[in-house]
Design a protein around this motif. Sequence first.
Motif, PDB file in Angstrom:
ATOM      1  N   ARG A  25     -32.995 101.722  25.418  1.00 29.42           N
ATOM      2  CA  ARG A  25     -31.976 101.545  26.459  1.00 29.42           C
ATOM      3  C   ARG A  25     -32.143 100.265  27.254  1.00 29.42           C
ATOM      4  N   HIS A  26     -33.388  99.890  27.572  1.00 25.16           N
ATOM      5  CA  HIS A  26     -33.599  98.856  28.576  1.00 25.16           C
ATOM      6  C   HIS A  26     -34.345  97.610  28.106  1.00 25.16           C
ATOM      7  N   CYS A  27     -35.022  97.667  27.002  1.00 17.84           N
ATOM      8  CA  CYS A  27     -35.840  96.528  26.552  1.00 17.84           C
ATOM      9  C   CYS A  27     -35.195  95.897  25.325  1.00 17.84           C
ATOM     10  N   LEU A  28     -34.046  95.308  25.553  1.00 11.61           N
ATOM     11  CA  LEU A  28     -33.262  94.782  24.442  1.00 11.61           C
ATOM     12  C   LEU A  28     -33.908  93.578  23.761  1.00 11.61           C
ATOM     13  N   ASP A  29     -34.928  93.009  24.405  1.00  7.13           N
ATOM     14  CA  ASP A  29     -35.671  91.906  23.787  1.00  7.13           C
ATOM     15  C   ASP A  29     -36.634  92.409  22.711  1.00  7.13           C
ATOM     16  N   VAL A  30     -36.855  93.719  22.664  1.00 11.06           N
ATOM     17  CA  VAL A  30     -37.728  94.313  21.654  1.00 11.06           C
ATOM     18  C   VAL A  30     -36.831  94.902  20.560  1.00 11.06           C
ATOM     19  N   PRO A  31     -36.911  94.400  19.338  1.00 11.33           N
ATOM     20  CA  PRO A  31     -36.067  94.936  18.262  1.00 11.33           C
ATOM     21  C   PRO A  31     -36.278  96.438  18.076  1.00 11.33           C
ATOM     22  N   TRP A  32     -35.225  97.138  17.723  1.00  6.66           N
ATOM     23  CA  TRP A  32     -35.298  98.593  17.604  1.00  6.66           C
ATOM     24  C   TRP A  32     -36.359  99.023  16.604  1.00  6.66           C
ATOM     25  N   ARG A  33     -36.544  98.280  15.520  1.00  3.96           N
ATOM     26  CA  ARG A  33     -37.558  98.637  14.511  1.00  3.96           C
ATOM     27  C   ARG A  33     -38.966  98.505  15.098  1.00  3.96           C
ATOM     28  N   VAL A  34     -39.168  97.531  15.980  1.00  2.85           N
ATOM     29  CA  VAL A  34     -40.471  97.370  16.630  1.00  2.85           C
ATOM     30  C   VAL A  34     -40.729  98.557  17.551  1.00  2.85           C
ATOM     31  N   VAL A  35     -39.720  98.947  18.323  1.00  4.73           N
ATOM     32  CA  VAL A  35     -39.855 100.109  19.196  1.00  4.73           C
ATOM     33  C   VAL A  35     -40.228 101.332  18.359  1.00  4.73           C
ATOM     34  N   LEU A  36     -39.499 101.544  17.281  1.00  4.75           N
ATOM     35  CA  LEU A  36     -39.750 102.702  16.420  1.00  4.75           C
ATOM     36  C   LEU A  36     -41.166 102.665  15.851  1.00  4.75           C
ATOM     37  N   ASN A  37     -41.566 101.538  15.310  1.00  2.00           N
ATOM     38  CA  ASN A  37     -42.900 101.429  14.711  1.00  2.00           C
ATOM     39  C   ASN A  37     -44.008 101.593  15.744  1.00  2.00           C
ATOM     40  N   GLU A  38     -43.835 101.010  16.911  1.00  2.00           N
ATOM     41  CA  GLU A  38     -44.839 101.154  17.974  1.00  2.00           C
ATOM     42  C   GLU A  38     -44.977 102.617  18.390  1.00  2.00           C
ATOM     43  N   CYS A  39     -43.865 103.316  18.489  1.00  2.00           N
ATOM     44  CA  CYS A  39     -43.912 104.727  18.889  1.00  2.00           C
ATOM     45  C   CYS A  39     -44.546 105.585  17.799  1.00  2.00           C
ATOM     46  N   ILE A  40     -44.264 105.292  16.560  1.00  2.00           N
ATOM     47  CA  ILE A  40     -44.902 106.017  15.455  1.00  2.00           C
ATOM     48  C   ILE A  40     -46.410 105.811  15.514  1.00  2.00           C
ATOM     49  N   GLU A  41     -46.836 104.580  15.752  1.00  2.00           N
ATOM     50  CA  GLU A  41     -48.275 104.297  15.839  1.00  2.00           C
ATOM     51  C   GLU A  41     -48.924 105.020  17.024  1.00  2.00           C
ATOM     52  N   LEU A  42     -48.229 105.072  18.157  1.00  2.00           N
ATOM     53  CA  LEU A  42     -48.748 105.814  19.310  1.00  2.00           C
ATOM     54  C   LEU A  42     -48.934 107.295  18.955  1.00  2.00           C
ATOM     55  N   ALA A  43     -47.924 107.857  18.303  1.00  2.00           N
ATOM     56  CA  ALA A  43     -47.994 109.272  17.935  1.00  2.00           C
ATOM     57  C   ALA A  43     -49.102 109.519  16.912  1.00  2.00           C
ATOM     58  N   LYS A  44     -49.300 108.592  15.997  1.00  2.00           N
ATOM     59  CA  LYS A  44     -50.391 108.740  15.018  1.00  2.00           C
ATOM     60  C   LYS A  44     -51.743 108.700  15.709  1.00  2.00           C
ATOM     61  N   GLU A  45     -51.893 107.779  16.649  1.00  2.00           N
ATOM     62  CA  GLU A  45     -53.182 107.587  17.305  1.00  2.00           C
ATOM     63  C   GLU A  45     -53.516 108.683  18.309  1.00  2.00           C
ATOM     64  N   PHE A  46     -52.518 109.146  19.054  1.00  8.80           N
ATOM     65  CA  PHE A  46     -52.789 110.075  20.148  1.00  8.80           C
ATOM     66  C   PHE A  46     -52.242 111.481  19.932  1.00  8.80           C
ATOM     67  N   GLY A  47     -51.301 111.640  19.025  1.00  5.76           N
ATOM     68  CA  GLY A  47     -50.641 112.929  18.856  1.00  5.76           C
ATOM     69  C   GLY A  47     -51.278 113.819  17.807  1.00  5.76           C
ATOM     70  N   GLY A  48     -50.583 114.899  17.499  1.00 11.64           N
ATOM     71  CA  GLY A  48     -51.039 115.851  16.500  1.00 11.64           C
ATOM     72  C   GLY A  48     -50.910 115.282  15.097  1.00 11.64           C
ATOM     73  N   THR A  49     -51.375 116.049  14.134  1.00 16.19           N
ATOM     74  CA  THR A  49     -51.454 115.602  12.746  1.00 16.19           C
ATOM     75  C   THR A  49     -50.151 115.013  12.224  1.00 16.19           C
ATOM     76  N   ASP A  50     -49.055 115.725  12.340  1.00 15.07           N
ATOM     77  CA  ASP A  50     -47.787 115.223  11.826  1.00 15.07           C
ATOM     78  C   ASP A  50     -46.787 114.894  12.929  1.00 15.07           C
ATOM     79  N   GLY A  51     -47.272 114.763  14.152  1.00 14.75           N
ATOM     80  CA  GLY A  51     -46.390 114.469  15.280  1.00 14.75           C
ATOM     81  C   GLY A  51     -45.612 113.187  15.103  1.00 14.75           C
ATOM     82  N   HIS A  52     -46.207 112.212  14.427  1.00 14.04           N
ATOM     83  CA  HIS A  52     -45.517 110.932  14.223  1.00 14.04           C
ATOM     84  C   HIS A  52     -44.253 111.100  13.378  1.00 14.04           C
TER      85      HIS A  52
END
Length: 176
Positions: free
Chosen positions: A119-146
């Motif tokens: 919504r607010h960080c239009l300077d960050v490409p949507w694919r980067v946002v998606l990939n960063e969030c997947i990596e966060l979920a892999k690192e900190f979340g449950g087994t298949d949370g990502h």
Amino acid sequence: MTEDSSPDTKPRQSRTGLTSTGARKAAAKSNRSRSREFALQALYQHLVGRNDATDIDHFTRDLAGFHKADAAHYDALLHGSIREEAELDALILPLLDRKFTEISPIEHAVMWIGVYEFRHCLDVPWRVVLNECIELAKEFGGTDGHKYVNAVLNGVAPQLRGLEVEADRASGKARP
């Protein structure tokens, strides 16, 4: 002389990007990636303990390594997500197959970060946002949370970044 110690044996060349065990070395994290990690920790405190944003902010800024994070991006993610939690949840909820109470607070916070950035960080490409969030979920979340985070954010992205998503899909950079 044994075969291993013959003068014709070449020394082992170092394999760049790998540890001594052959595992891939983690790339140095960007200051934005670090800000997402700290925002995730802070949002977790908010979701689980309903702690005050200012108290959480002060505590998080005192954590080791915070000086390496993009403080402005962290501020936007933490305070923006808390301020807009109802709007973020309204965008996430239709894509869930269960109640919010059944979702890990880590995955919930990661989804907030992703939707907030869409919504607010239009300077960050949507694919980067998606990939960063997947990596966060892999690192900190449950087994298949990502996988869950990926599915939800892939559903929200066309709503918030429609032109960008469509351009990537047309060019083959993203799946339809």
